[in-house]
Design a protein around this motif. Structure first.
Motif, PDB file in Angstrom:
ATOM      1  N   LEU A   2      -6.669  -9.265 -10.497  1.00  0.00           N
ATOM      2  CA  LEU A   2      -6.676  -8.316  -9.458  1.00  0.00           C
ATOM      3  C   LEU A   2      -5.282  -8.686  -8.892  1.00  0.00           C
ATOM      4  O   LEU A   2      -4.560  -9.802  -8.798  1.00  0.00           O
ATOM      5  CB  LEU A   2      -7.466  -8.445  -8.524  1.00  0.00           C
ATOM      6  CG  LEU A   2      -9.082  -8.293  -8.767  1.00  0.00           C
ATOM      7  CD1 LEU A   2     -10.163  -8.688  -7.768  1.00  0.00           C
ATOM      8  CD2 LEU A   2      -9.301  -6.693  -9.206  1.00  0.00           C
ATOM      9  N   LEU A   3      -4.567  -7.866  -8.123  1.00  0.00           N
ATOM     10  CA  LEU A   3      -3.508  -8.011  -7.307  1.00  0.00           C
ATOM     11  C   LEU A   3      -3.758  -8.632  -6.059  1.00  0.00           C
ATOM     12  O   LEU A   3      -4.692  -8.245  -5.616  1.00  0.00           O
ATOM     13  CB  LEU A   3      -2.642  -6.688  -6.952  1.00  0.00           C
ATOM     14  CG  LEU A   3      -2.182  -5.732  -8.326  1.00  0.00           C
ATOM     15  CD1 LEU A   3      -1.547  -4.514  -7.764  1.00  0.00           C
ATOM     16  CD2 LEU A   3      -1.162  -6.705  -8.925  1.00  0.00           C
ATOM     17  N   GLU A   4      -2.914  -9.603  -5.651  1.00  0.00           N
ATOM     18  CA  GLU A   4      -3.072 -10.070  -4.155  1.00  0.00           C
ATOM     19  C   GLU A   4      -2.396  -9.413  -3.401  1.00  0.00           C
ATOM     20  O   GLU A   4      -1.218  -9.297  -3.270  1.00  0.00           O
ATOM     21  CB  GLU A   4      -2.423 -11.723  -4.705  1.00  0.00           C
ATOM     22  CG  GLU A   4      -3.457 -12.474  -5.549  1.00  0.00           C
ATOM     23  CD  GLU A   4      -4.500 -12.718  -4.675  1.00  0.00           C
ATOM     24  OE1 GLU A   4      -4.811 -12.552  -3.733  1.00  0.00           O
ATOM     25  OE2 GLU A   4      -5.554 -12.698  -5.566  1.00  0.00           O
ATOM     26  N   PRO A   5      -2.959  -8.846  -2.397  1.00  0.00           N
ATOM     27  CA  PRO A   5      -2.380  -8.134  -1.226  1.00  0.00           C
ATOM     28  C   PRO A   5      -1.799  -8.770  -0.058  1.00  0.00           C
ATOM     29  O   PRO A   5      -2.150 -10.264  -0.025  1.00  0.00           O
ATOM     30  CB  PRO A   5      -3.486  -7.205  -0.726  1.00  0.00           C
ATOM     31  CG  PRO A   5      -4.863  -8.216  -0.979  1.00  0.00           C
ATOM     32  CD  PRO A   5      -4.565  -8.641  -2.122  1.00  0.00           C
ATOM     33  N   PRO A   6      -0.673  -8.287   0.450  1.00  0.00           N
ATOM     34  CA  PRO A   6      -0.350  -9.307   1.695  1.00  0.00           C
ATOM     35  C   PRO A   6      -1.258  -9.168   2.782  1.00  0.00           C
ATOM     36  O   PRO A   6      -2.293  -8.505   2.781  1.00  0.00           O
ATOM     37  CB  PRO A   6       0.698  -8.401   2.173  1.00  0.00           C
ATOM     38  CG  PRO A   6       1.216  -7.311   0.953  1.00  0.00           C
ATOM     39  CD  PRO A   6      -0.141  -7.206   0.224  1.00  0.00           C
ATOM     40  N   PRO A   7      -1.415 -10.278   3.484  1.00  0.00           N
ATOM     41  CA  PRO A   7      -2.192 -10.202   4.561  1.00  0.00           C
ATOM     42  C   PRO A   7      -2.335  -9.171   5.581  1.00  0.00           C
ATOM     43  O   PRO A   7      -1.330  -8.657   5.845  1.00  0.00           O
ATOM     44  CB  PRO A   7      -1.923 -11.619   5.375  1.00  0.00           C
ATOM     45  CG  PRO A   7      -0.340 -11.778   5.025  1.00  0.00           C
ATOM     46  CD  PRO A   7      -0.190 -11.237   3.746  1.00  0.00           C
ATOM     47  N   LYS A   8      -3.409  -8.668   6.161  1.00  0.00           N
ATOM     48  CA  LYS A   8      -3.671  -7.629   7.021  1.00  0.00           C
ATOM     49  C   LYS A   8      -2.968  -6.323   6.202  1.00  0.00           C
ATOM     50  O   LYS A   8      -2.272  -5.676   7.032  1.00  0.00           O
ATOM     51  CB  LYS A   8      -3.041  -7.891   8.395  1.00  0.00           C
ATOM     52  CG  LYS A   8      -3.767  -9.167   9.073  1.00  0.00           C
ATOM     53  CD  LYS A   8      -3.225  -9.417  10.270  1.00  0.00           C
ATOM     54  CE  LYS A   8      -4.010 -10.550  11.017  1.00  0.00           C
ATOM     55  NZ  LYS A   8      -3.536 -10.860  12.508  1.00  0.00           N
ATOM     56  N   LEU A   9      -3.361  -6.166   5.166  1.00  0.00           N
ATOM     57  CA  LEU A   9      -2.334  -4.902   4.608  1.00  0.00           C
ATOM     58  C   LEU A   9      -3.350  -3.822   5.017  1.00  0.00           C
ATOM     59  O   LEU A   9      -4.378  -3.496   5.046  1.00  0.00           O
ATOM     60  CB  LEU A   9      -3.026  -4.998   2.991  1.00  0.00           C
ATOM     61  CG  LEU A   9      -2.379  -4.064   1.918  1.00  0.00           C
ATOM     62  CD1 LEU A   9      -1.075  -3.964   2.033  1.00  0.00           C
ATOM     63  CD2 LEU A   9      -3.060  -3.971   0.597  1.00  0.00           C
ATOM     64  N   VAL A  10      -2.439  -2.949   5.478  1.00  0.00           N
ATOM     65  CA  VAL A  10      -2.639  -1.509   6.032  1.00  0.00           C
ATOM     66  C   VAL A  10      -2.032  -0.485   5.427  1.00  0.00           C
ATOM     67  O   VAL A  10      -0.502  -0.474   5.200  1.00  0.00           O
ATOM     68  CB  VAL A  10      -2.373  -1.358   7.575  1.00  0.00           C
ATOM     69  CG1 VAL A  10      -2.682  -0.111   8.333  1.00  0.00           C
ATOM     70  CG2 VAL A  10      -2.996  -2.521   8.459  1.00  0.00           C
ATOM     71  N   GLY A  11      -2.682   0.402   4.974  1.00  0.00           N
ATOM     72  CA  GLY A  11      -2.085   1.483   4.204  1.00  0.00           C
ATOM     73  C   GLY A  11      -2.033   2.949   4.781  1.00  0.00           C
ATOM     74  O   GLY A  11      -1.266   3.770   4.411  1.00  0.00           O
ATOM     75  N   GLU A 189       2.810  -5.054 -10.290  1.00  0.00           N
ATOM     76  CA  GLU A 189       3.553  -6.336  -9.876  1.00  0.00           C
ATOM     77  C   GLU A 189       5.003  -6.285 -10.261  1.00  0.00           C
ATOM     78  O   GLU A 189       5.964  -6.725  -9.239  1.00  0.00           O
ATOM     79  CB  GLU A 189       2.742  -7.559 -10.666  1.00  0.00           C
ATOM     80  CG  GLU A 189       1.677  -7.795  -9.945  1.00  0.00           C
ATOM     81  CD  GLU A 189       0.858  -9.299 -10.364  1.00  0.00           C
ATOM     82  OE1 GLU A 189       0.235  -9.973  -9.655  1.00  0.00           O
ATOM     83  OE2 GLU A 189       1.045  -9.500 -11.604  1.00  0.00           O
ATOM     84  N   ALA A 190       5.305  -6.006 -11.333  1.00  0.00           N
ATOM     85  CA  ALA A 190       6.594  -5.850 -11.870  1.00  0.00           C
ATOM     86  C   ALA A 190       7.517  -4.837 -11.108  1.00  0.00           C
ATOM     87  O   ALA A 190       8.498  -5.006 -10.598  1.00  0.00           O
ATOM     88  CB  ALA A 190       6.796  -5.544 -13.580  1.00  0.00           C
ATOM     89  N   ALA A 191       6.827  -3.773 -10.856  1.00  0.00           N
ATOM     90  CA  ALA A 191       7.452  -2.549 -10.027  1.00  0.00           C
ATOM     91  C   ALA A 191       7.710  -2.957  -8.696  1.00  0.00           C
ATOM     92  O   ALA A 191       8.824  -2.676  -8.000  1.00  0.00           O
ATOM     93  CB  ALA A 191       6.843  -1.370 -10.333  1.00  0.00           C
ATOM     94  N   LEU A 192       6.893  -3.697  -8.217  1.00  0.00           N
ATOM     95  CA  LEU A 192       7.311  -4.329  -6.605  1.00  0.00           C
ATOM     96  C   LEU A 192       8.685  -5.197  -6.624  1.00  0.00           C
ATOM     97  O   LEU A 192       9.139  -5.141  -5.479  1.00  0.00           O
ATOM     98  CB  LEU A 192       5.986  -4.921  -6.043  1.00  0.00           C
ATOM     99  CG  LEU A 192       4.926  -4.155  -5.950  1.00  0.00           C
ATOM    100  CD1 LEU A 192       3.864  -5.071  -5.302  1.00  0.00           C
ATOM    101  CD2 LEU A 192       5.076  -2.977  -4.960  1.00  0.00           C
ATOM    102  N   LEU A 193       8.908  -5.578  -7.572  1.00  0.00           N
ATOM    103  CA  LEU A 193      10.266  -6.312  -7.772  1.00  0.00           C
ATOM    104  C   LEU A 193      11.537  -5.656  -8.137  1.00  0.00           C
ATOM    105  O   LEU A 193      12.453  -5.602  -7.623  1.00  0.00           O
ATOM    106  CB  LEU A 193      10.027  -7.499  -8.691  1.00  0.00           C
ATOM    107  CG  LEU A 193       8.988  -8.425  -8.117  1.00  0.00           C
ATOM    108  CD1 LEU A 193       8.891  -9.730  -9.174  1.00  0.00           C
ATOM    109  CD2 LEU A 193       9.372  -9.313  -6.765  1.00  0.00           C
ATOM    110  N   ASP A 194      11.222  -4.726  -9.115  1.00  0.00           N
ATOM    111  CA  ASP A 194      12.301  -3.859  -9.738  1.00  0.00           C
ATOM    112  C   ASP A 194      11.589  -2.723 -10.512  1.00  0.00           C
ATOM    113  O   ASP A 194      10.922  -2.661 -11.794  1.00  0.00           O
ATOM    114  CB  ASP A 194      13.088  -4.658 -10.805  1.00  0.00           C
ATOM    115  CG  ASP A 194      14.389  -4.162 -11.313  1.00  0.00           C
ATOM    116  OD1 ASP A 194      14.105  -2.783 -11.432  1.00  0.00           O
ATOM    117  OD2 ASP A 194      15.391  -4.640 -11.683  1.00  0.00           O
ATOM    118  N   GLU A 195      11.545  -1.587  -9.842  1.00  0.00           N
ATOM    119  CA  GLU A 195      10.910  -0.427 -10.439  1.00  0.00           C
ATOM    120  C   GLU A 195      11.727   0.094 -11.656  1.00  0.00           C
ATOM    121  O   GLU A 195      10.755   0.353 -12.605  1.00  0.00           O
ATOM    122  CB  GLU A 195      10.894   0.633  -9.257  1.00  0.00           C
ATOM    123  CG  GLU A 195       9.999   0.568  -8.233  1.00  0.00           C
ATOM    124  CD  GLU A 195      10.188   1.680  -7.138  1.00  0.00           C
ATOM    125  OE1 GLU A 195      10.369   2.806  -7.540  1.00  0.00           O
ATOM    126  OE2 GLU A 195       9.862   1.380  -6.100  1.00  0.00           O
TER     127      GLU A 195
END
Length: 212
Positions: A2-11, A189-195
């Motif tokens: 699973l992906l690890e979300p940032p704390p208090k993730l609000v979308g 995960e890869a796209a969050l660093l370099d799409e």
């Protein structure tokens, strides 16, 4: 995985109204559509108005890219519907999903504007719901007859297939059976660093899968 979300993730920001008839819902939708970028989901008297935030939009657009790459590299056809409103007044249901596509039924709708009174519903619908929603979207999209429904909450991807009027969770997408859940997670995960690098890597991976 699973992906690890940032704390208090609000979308998303959400506002819910209850006990609205269809006419009242449509009045509110028409009024606010002219003034906001809100999305509207209506289910039998309950209206949820959603304002997507960055976390929501980025996930939705990256999943859209993921699907586009799979379709192109696998030589499939697609009609992209975006967030086109899916209205069924007869069922008292309306939705504006993040992404919706015709793939298996592409040939049936490719040459005209879709009319759900005569055309089938989209083959694949994608919803990103990072913050809590009061609506049961599984029931809603099952009622609309959507064959495949993807849900992503910022951490977990659920693939749901319509079976006997209800959704059954699958390990793999019926549309893309060669793709495992971990493949989407790795791409995100890869796209969050370099799409750009993530897209290139995904295309190369799909091409290798086809040749295998």
């Amino acid at each position: 995985m699973l992906l690890e979300p940032p704390p208090k993730l609000v979308g998303e920001k959400r506002l819910t109204f209850r006990n609205l008839d269809w006419h009242e819902f449509k009045q509110i939708q028409t009024l606010l559509t002219e003034r906001t970028r809100a999305r509207f989901t209506y289910d039998n008297g309950v209206l949820e108005i959603t304002m997507p935030l960055e976390g929501h939009e980025r996930s939705a657009r990256l999943i859209e890219l993921f699907i586009r790459v799979l379709v192109v590299e696998m030589g499939m056809k697609i009609k992209t519907m975006g967030s086109t409103t899916l209205d069924r007044e007869d069922l008292l249901k309306s939705a504006e999903p993040d992404n919706e596509y015709y793939i298996q039924n592409y040939a049936l709708v490719a040459d005209h504007e879709v009319n759900l009174e005569v055309d089938p519903p989209p083959d694949l619908v994608v919803e990103v719901d990072i913050t809590h929603t009061d609506l049961n979207k599984d029931t809603l999209y099952a009622s609309l007859g959507v064959p495949e429904f993807w849900r992503f909450n910022g951490r977990e991807w659920k693939v749901l297939q319509l079976t006997d009027g209800k959704y059954v969770e699958c390990d793999r997408s019926p549309t893309f059976p060669a793709v495992a859940k971990q493949d989407l997670y790795q791409f995100l995960e890869a796209a969050l660093l370099d799409e750009v690098a993530a897209e290139i890597g995904l295309r190369q991976w799909v091409q290798q899968q086809i040749k295998a």
